[in-house]
Design an enzyme around this catalytic site. Structure first.
Site, PDB file in Angstrom:
ATOM      1  N   GLY B  62       0.791  -1.226   0.000  1.00 25.02           N
ATOM      2  CA  GLY B  62       0.000   0.000   0.000  1.00 25.02           C
ATOM      3  C   GLY B  62       0.817   1.266   0.000  1.00 25.02           C
ATOM      4  CB  CYS B 271     -26.930  -9.209 -16.354  1.00 30.13           C
ATOM      5  SG  CYS B 271     -26.259  -9.161 -18.023  1.00 30.13           S
ATOM      6  CB  CYS B 274     -25.644 -13.431 -18.333  1.00 30.22           C
ATOM      7  SG  CYS B 274     -25.126 -12.455 -16.918  1.00 30.22           S
ATOM      8  CB  CYS B 296     -22.331  -8.380 -16.932  1.00 33.69           C
ATOM      9  SG  CYS B 296     -23.268  -9.536 -15.974  1.00 33.69           S
ATOM     10  CB  CYS B 302     -21.755 -10.920 -19.501  1.00 33.86           C
ATOM     11  SG  CYS B 302     -23.501 -10.689 -19.836  1.00 33.86           S
TER      12      CYS B 302
END
Lengths: 261, 315
Positions: B62, B271, B274, B296, B302
């Site tokens: 980080g 979605c 899908c 998606c 997807c």
């Protein structure tokens, strides 16, 4: 050199400084200055502009290093402390009230956020309780609760200064440094602010080190007074003693030049 | 190639032949790459410099490591940081996937993929499962990444405190002292004004309990995927010249309040293609009469789901 304060006699000092010397090039800013503050005591540093008052405050709060001398906080050497430790001290046991509230406040953050910042900096992570404490502190400094989400730049000068005090005191510091907190405010606002500082310091048992050039403010607030001139402490003692029976010619001049209302 | 270089070298006294040959290992060239460029575009010295920064970054999760970002053949803001990190870690046997806003078929994704096909000759794929290196902008793939994969993020602004404290010297000090009250003040302000934390992307995270980090502009929805991810996560900011990283299985916590916990935000729909109800969705305007569609954002995920459904229907 020992503090002659009736109710605080015999206590070990919170902050103790000795032999402070600092020069800015050819200009001596501090010459062999010694000062101590015990718990619950209000000490005023008075003197003309350029006498080293603010420099002394900055040295005592660890913001500036002196050329020589020691500053001890509860027996700990402030000048030898790492920056992390000093910052922690600055946001927990110490507080600093700037002359200009814009230096001490975050102007783009709401009043509540300003008060809450110190709490969050020391690890408060509960929004509800931060908010609650912000509200109670706004009430203590007589700012209306409805202004909690307003930005400080919409506040008057006196309100900004009160907000700065609330923000500083929220973590219950033991010692607060104040650098001319009433500077630039009109007389009636000054009076209310002084009244507030006095009642809060009594209520919370705060120690306050206040720099001012206003003798009247010093008389109202302080237990003890240090008079500074050209980097030296020329006279010090209990407020009433210094102001009613000034010994040093400079103090006499200072006291005699206060305007009677 | 090696024979050509040794042949016209007058200094070659016979013994130099073998070091020359081994020197060629430094710049492997997979088949299909164009001539005139070093493998993966960057010269070896630059790659070494970036790899050093990457090693430091992985050692301090980080923490932002400065590096000497090079001019790349694409504008700042298009992924110069990500592309340099990818170029430095890519080997001839790697398979690269590039996504932009979750999609494999957007301009930026196609351009970067084609770039590496040309200058490194590496294999590319649109399938998350087949990739060894995934370079991404704005999304983390829906499919869980594995230990043998690396994800490279393109980062426009690596400094999470950027909007709160404009001075770089001061933010460095705040990071050094882990003084992150400021970030919480910002979240406090959101709740005070709007009733909830309004940051929907680039939501600040605490890495390994020590450094506050900008996760790059991925949606807050993706933040939980970073937590203890098995894959190595690398972040490159080209314009700002910073690299940072999260090693595998590192704690990544989104900042929040006890009484206002972090919540990943997604559109409350399924979605349209899908039927997935737990993926991050894009809103697509379909006509001028207010018609809209939620699909998606991860095109590969997807498409796979649609293929599965079609296969099941066929059986």
């Amino acid at each position: 050199m020992t503090p002659h304060r009736p109710e605080a006699g015999g206590l070990t000092p919170l902050l103790e400084a000795q032999g402070l010397n600092l020069r800015f090039g050819a200009i001596p800013a501090l010459i062999d200055v010694a000062i101590d503050i015990t718990a619950g005591e209000v000490v005023a540093i008075v003197g003309e502009s350029g006498s080293g008052k603010t420099t002394l405050l900055r040295v005592l709060s660890g913001m500036m290093a002196p050329d020589a001398g020691t500053v001890q906080w509860l027996g700990q050497d402030v000048l030898a402390m790492g920056e992390a430790a000093r910052r922690r001290l600055m946001r927990t046991e110490w507080g600093f009230v700037h002359q200009n509230p814009r230096d001490g406040l975050r102007l783009a953050v709401s009043a509540g956020g300003n008060v809450g910042e110190r709490l969050m900096a020391v690890g408060a992570r509960h929004y509800g309780s931060i908010r609650e404490q912000a509200l109670s502190w706004l009430a203590k400094v007589e700012i209306d609760a409805s202004r909690i989400d307003d930005l400080p730049r919409t506040f008057s000068g006196g309100m900004q200064q009160r907000l700065q005090i609330a923000r500083t005191l929220v973590t219950h510091p033991k010692l607060v440094f104040m650098d001319e907190p009433t500077g630039g405010l009109d007389v009636s606002v000054q009076a209310r602010l002084l009244d507030l500082i006095r009642s809060l310091s009594r209520e919370l048992g705060l120690s306050v080190l206040i720099v001012t050039h206003d003798i009247a403010a010093a008389r109202l607030l302080a237990d003890r007074i240090l008079v500074m001139r050209r980097g030296r402490v020329v006279e010090q003692g209990l407020t009433d003693r210094v102001l009613d029976d000034p010994q040093h010619p400079y103090t006499q001049l200072l006291v005699s030049s206060v305007l009677a209302a | 190639m090696n024979s050509a270089t040794t042949m016209d070298s007058p200094r070659a006294s016979g013994t130099i032949d073998s070091p020359r040959a081994s020197g060629a290992i430094d710049s492997p060239r997979a088949s299909g790459a164009i001539d005139g460029y070093n493998f993966a575009y960057l010269d070896e010295a630059t790659k070494r410099m970036i790899r050093r920064a990457l090693l430091k970054a992985v050692a301090i999760p980080g923490h932002q490591i400065p590096f000497g970002a090079r001019e790349m053949p694409l504008p700042y803001g298009w992924g110069t940081g990500g592309i340099q990190v990818t170029a430095s870690i890519l080997g001839p046997t790697d398979t690269l996937k590039v996504i932009d806003q979750g999609a494999d078929d957007t301009t930026n994704a196609i351009s970067i993929r084609r770039f590496f096909t040309r200058v490194a000759g590496v294999a590319t794929t649109e399938h998350t499962a087949d990739a060894t290196v995934v370079q991404t902008r704005h999304r983390i793939p829906e499919r869980t990444l594995r230990e043998d994969q690396i994800i490279v993020y393109q980062v426009p602004q690596p400094e999470p405190l950027f909007r709160l404290e404009p001075r770089r010297t001061e933010t460095k000090r705040l990071h050094a002292l882990a003084d992150y009250g400021l970030m919480h003040v910002r979240l406090y302000e959101d709740i005070a004004r709007l009733g909830h934390i309004a940051k929907a992307y680039d939501y600040p995270v605490m890495v390994n309990g020590r450094y506050l980090m900008s996760p790059s502009p991925i949606p807050a929805f993706d933040n939980p995927k970073m937590h203890r991810m098995p894959a190595l996560q690398l972040f490159g900011a080209g314009r700002e010249k910073r690299i940072y990283a999260i090693p595998p299985y590192t704690d990544v916590r989104s900042l929040d309040f006890e009484d206002h916990p972090f919540r990943p935000i997604r559109a409350p729909h399924v979605c349209a293609l899908c039927g997935s109800g737990d993926t991050y969705l894009d809103e697509v305007i379909t006509d001028d009469a207010g018609g809209r569609l939620f699909v998606c954002s991860d095109t590969d995920f997807c498409a796979e789901r649609q293929a599965d459904t079609a296969k099941e229907a066929a059986e």
